[in-house]
Enzyme design. Structure first.
Site, PDB file in Angstrom:
ATOM      1  N   GLY B 133     -29.888 -69.273-113.727  1.00 30.92           N
ATOM      2  CA  GLY B 133     -30.275 -67.943-113.362  1.00 30.92           C
ATOM      3  C   GLY B 133     -31.025 -67.804-111.930  1.00 30.92           C
ATOM      4  N   ILE B 135     -33.449 -69.196-110.696  1.00 27.89           N
ATOM      5  CA  ILE B 135     -34.213 -70.607-109.984  1.00 27.89           C
ATOM      6  C   ILE B 135     -33.418 -70.768-108.773  1.00 27.89           C
ATOM      7  CG2 ILE B 135     -35.068 -72.732-110.444  1.00 27.89           C
ATOM      8  CD1 ILE B 135     -34.908 -72.376-113.216  1.00 27.89           C
ATOM      9  N   GLY B 186     -32.515 -62.330-130.093  1.00 24.45           N
ATOM     10  CA  GLY B 186     -31.461 -62.166-128.906  1.00 24.45           C
ATOM     11  C   GLY B 186     -31.210 -63.402-127.904  1.00 24.45           C
ATOM     12  N   GLU B 189     -26.345 -66.001-129.307  1.00 27.51           N
ATOM     13  CA  GLU B 189     -25.148 -64.811-129.744  1.00 27.51           C
ATOM     14  C   GLU B 189     -24.881 -65.285-131.085  1.00 27.51           C
ATOM     15  OE1 GLU B 189     -22.358 -64.572-126.665  1.00 27.51           O
ATOM     16  OE2 GLU B 189     -23.644 -65.407-125.195  1.00 27.51           O
ATOM     17  N   ASP B 200     -21.632 -74.604-122.358  1.00 25.60           N
ATOM     18  CA  ASP B 200     -22.506 -73.830-121.197  1.00 25.60           C
ATOM     19  C   ASP B 200     -22.908 -74.858-120.265  1.00 25.60           C
ATOM     20  OD1 ASP B 200     -23.711 -71.083-120.052  1.00 25.60           O
ATOM     21  OD2 ASP B 200     -25.468 -72.519-120.328  1.00 25.60           O
ATOM     22  N   LYS B 204     -22.299 -76.086-116.057  1.00 27.02           N
ATOM     23  CA  LYS B 204     -23.393 -76.040-115.328  1.00 27.02           C
ATOM     24  C   LYS B 204     -23.589 -77.575-114.757  1.00 27.02           C
ATOM     25  CE  LYS B 204     -25.582 -72.066-117.216  1.00 27.02           C
ATOM     26  NZ  LYS B 204     -26.634 -71.815-118.202  1.00 27.02           N
TER      27      LYS B 204
END
Lengths: 432, 432
Positions: B133, B135, B186, B189, B200, B204
């Site tokens: 994100g 960073i 939240g 998901e 994910d 990365k």
């Protein structure tokens, strides 16, 4: 065709840069797109080639001649100090060379002049190594956060003082004793003034404030500065009792209305759960709070030959690439002109420990002094009794001037035997 | 003259980018040297202007038409996924637009194609938002450490799994229960597969390996991937007993001889004093070990509309500045071509807890199995007795294949009732 690098200074950092330029020459050439070659090394005295295995002909005492030489493309300055570094850098810039420097003192005092000269000449001045050693920090602040609004930068930017405070915290040792240990281990210099009085951190704070708030006029002289020489074992114990550690922080903060900035270096009580609280030994870390990005932290080695050389080489690759692409970063062209407000206007919180007479009415009288200055008390506790009675108060955020006045007035109250500890407190949240 | 930005996608991140482009337009223009203007926004369905207050005329469903429009300078892609994102980005590049994207899946699968196309066209592709994100991480790896040699990158790059593991650690809760809480809040998901199975993080990891080791061929398919669905409350308790926490880490590591790299995502027991161990909730952090710079860490919010938008805007400022200066960063031109070695060849350490029969000779037999695979035991302790007897062993570093075989052989020993916990351990030092 190779790009020629002139090196100013060949001490701990300089000789490491030379070593790495040789050792990594193939990789660097590949990353840049052209090889780097050392064109000359300016030293104060000739007579030794300093174990570099380099041609002795490369060494010269004529630094000015070297930086203005036609065949030199890039200048690396690792002499430090204001002069002759400034004259040499400005001459290099005027001769169209790009510059990489680790010189925090010069950038803090006269960065605006240097950047303006670089813009005029269309060359780069990169200085990642000047703050927090190898930690990639200045470029993230300048570039990665270029689309964000930074509210606060809060950093442990001096390894010597962090080492000393860490020892005081873990061993319960006093300042003098911990300083001696730091000196014995090579973490502090024989004359530790620049570190322990916060001058080093203040220079870095000025640089950080300029980058974070795009305000070009901030210099080291604008930074409110308090060192750690007066931090006592009692302060550390008081911090522990509150679940805090004591850290020397450089804090650059936008005012609540966004029209000015505060820049300061002083010891702070910081909650142990704050990410900066876990930074121990001589490590550095910088915590950034930005509007969109939220809370960021950058951590790493703040000093030392190798880490500093890593930052210098990263900059060297960048300025060399820019030169190949015939471009340069026009730093400082965007100036918000935000003024620095006085320390008294900065909103802070105080921790105050008072040795008091153990009799009724003391708290009422003390609370009255706080109230008289418009300062609310967040919490208060009494410890001990009789001659050992101590009243420990933590204020809510208030202008620093009001808090300072409060302490002065408490100091002369007849029921206050002495002010045992006064230190600012930073919260984890955003009320600090 | 304003630079025109085309936006692909207007969900959580996209609408935040739009909001900030408007709100910060003056500052951005000043930092770039020219204003940015939204030239069009491609969405899947028209019919709502999504509360942006923008001219409805800006919205279109013809994304391909938008990215190839002559007046568009910069394209921001926040659709995600492989297609149509890839075709749109490649078309934008071929039409001479610079691109900012947050698309980790695409960059992990086909980054080499994208970067090659960008180099050919002389445009930029920036993607800071794709990993961790807000960073600032990719640019420091690519630029600040360009003169250094990175040995290892080890990161918490998925906030959902970090939140779940943090809950399991602090509350002693099980995986299923913690996942439910994460979903309710939240952080996860409805279909949590991409996060909890490590897909994910693996994407990365591929991107980080490429940047850290300048090796362009690494894709998500090369990443050894294990998720956290099999992490039990017992594993967490075992970790605690050793002074460790369990984290899902993406680890990119150069082999000892420097001729290959290992890239993997799996749960790890990490000593509590390691800087990554203190990263809690949904925060991300990436720990980098480089030859000269030493140990560095980058910490911050790894996801969310505002943090991701901050990274997108930072990139947008950079590519806009580059465009003004008629330059571009030729990423990936330097390819070390280092191959990815199989997981079995990666040097790791294992923690193994065995439910064993409580009788003499058990340890001797177990130790024999380790020795037979060439694995030394670092320490061993017995817990409980009778039917509760458990043997807990931690190995010295060894090839992962040898450790895996050891566990398989232990599993079928008659005195081993069951293998209660198997997890890799990363040390704070460099023996991991």
């Amino acid at each position: 065709m190779a790009m020629k690098v002139a090196l100013l200074g060949c001490g701990v950092v300089g000789s490491e840069v030379v070593r790495l330029l040789n050792e990594r020459s193939t990789e660097l050439a590949s990353r840049i797109g052209t090889p780097l070659e050392i064109g000359g090394i300016a030293v104060r005295r000739l007579g030794r080639t300093r174990g570099t295995g380099l041609d002795p002909e490369l060494f010269t005492t004529d630094a000015m001649g070297l930086v203005t030489r036609d065949d030199i493309d890039l200048v690396v300055e690792v002499i430090g100090g204001i002069e002759p570094a400034r004259s040499l850098i400005l001459a290099a810039i005027k001769s169209g060379k790009s510059v990489v420097t680790a010189n925090k003192a010069l950038l803090a005092e006269d960065g605006a002049t240097i950047h303006a000269a670089a813009r005029d000449a269309g060359v780069d001045v990169y200085y990642e190594a000047s703050v927090a050693g190898a930690i990639p920090l200045l470029r993230p602040l300048r570039d990665s956060l270029a689309g964000d609004t930074v509210h606060r930068v809060m950093g442990i930017v001096n390894g010597t003082t962090n080492f000393i405070l860490d020892r005081m915290d873990t061993l319960g040792a006093g300042f003098a004793e911990s300083l001696e240990e730091a000196q014995a281990l090579g973490y502090a210099e024989a004359d530790p003034t620049a570190d322990v009085e916060g001058f080093d951190a203040a220079a870095k704070a000025a640089i950080l404030a300029r980058l974070a708030f795009h305000t070009q006029g901030v210099t080291a002289a604008d930074v409110h500065r308090e060192g750690i020489t007066e931090v006592t074992a009692g302060d550390i114990a008081s911090a522990k009792a509150m679940g805090c550690v004591v850290k020397l922080l450089a804090i650059c903060q936008r005012s609540a209305d966004g029209t000015s900035v505060g820049v300061r270096v002083h010891p702070v009580m910081l909650p142990r759960e704050h990410p900066l609280a876990t930074v121990n030994e001589a490590y550095n870390a910088v915590f950034v709070e930005a509007e969109s990005a939220g809370r960021l932290m950058f951590y790493g080695a703040g000093a030392g030959g190798a880490p500093t050389a890593s930052a210098v080489l990263g900059d060297l690759v960048a300025v060399a690439r820019n030169r190949l692409a015939s471009t340069a970063v026009a730093e400082g062209a965007h100036d918000t002109g935000l003024p620095v407000h006085p320390m008294g206007d900065t909103i802070t919180r105080y921790h105050v420990a008072l040795d008091v007479a153990d009799r009724p009415g003391v708290l009422a009288r003390v609370a009255e002094v706080f109230a008289g200055n418009g300062v609310s008390i967040k919490n208060v506790r009494q410890e001990g009794h009789g001659d050992d009675a101590q009243l420990v108060l933590v204020s809510h955020p208030a202008p620093d001037a009001a808090l300072a006045t409060t302490v002065e007035q408490l100091r002369v109250l007849d029921m206050v035997r002495s002010v045992a500890s006064v230190m600012r407190v930073e919260a984890s949240g955003d009320d600090g």
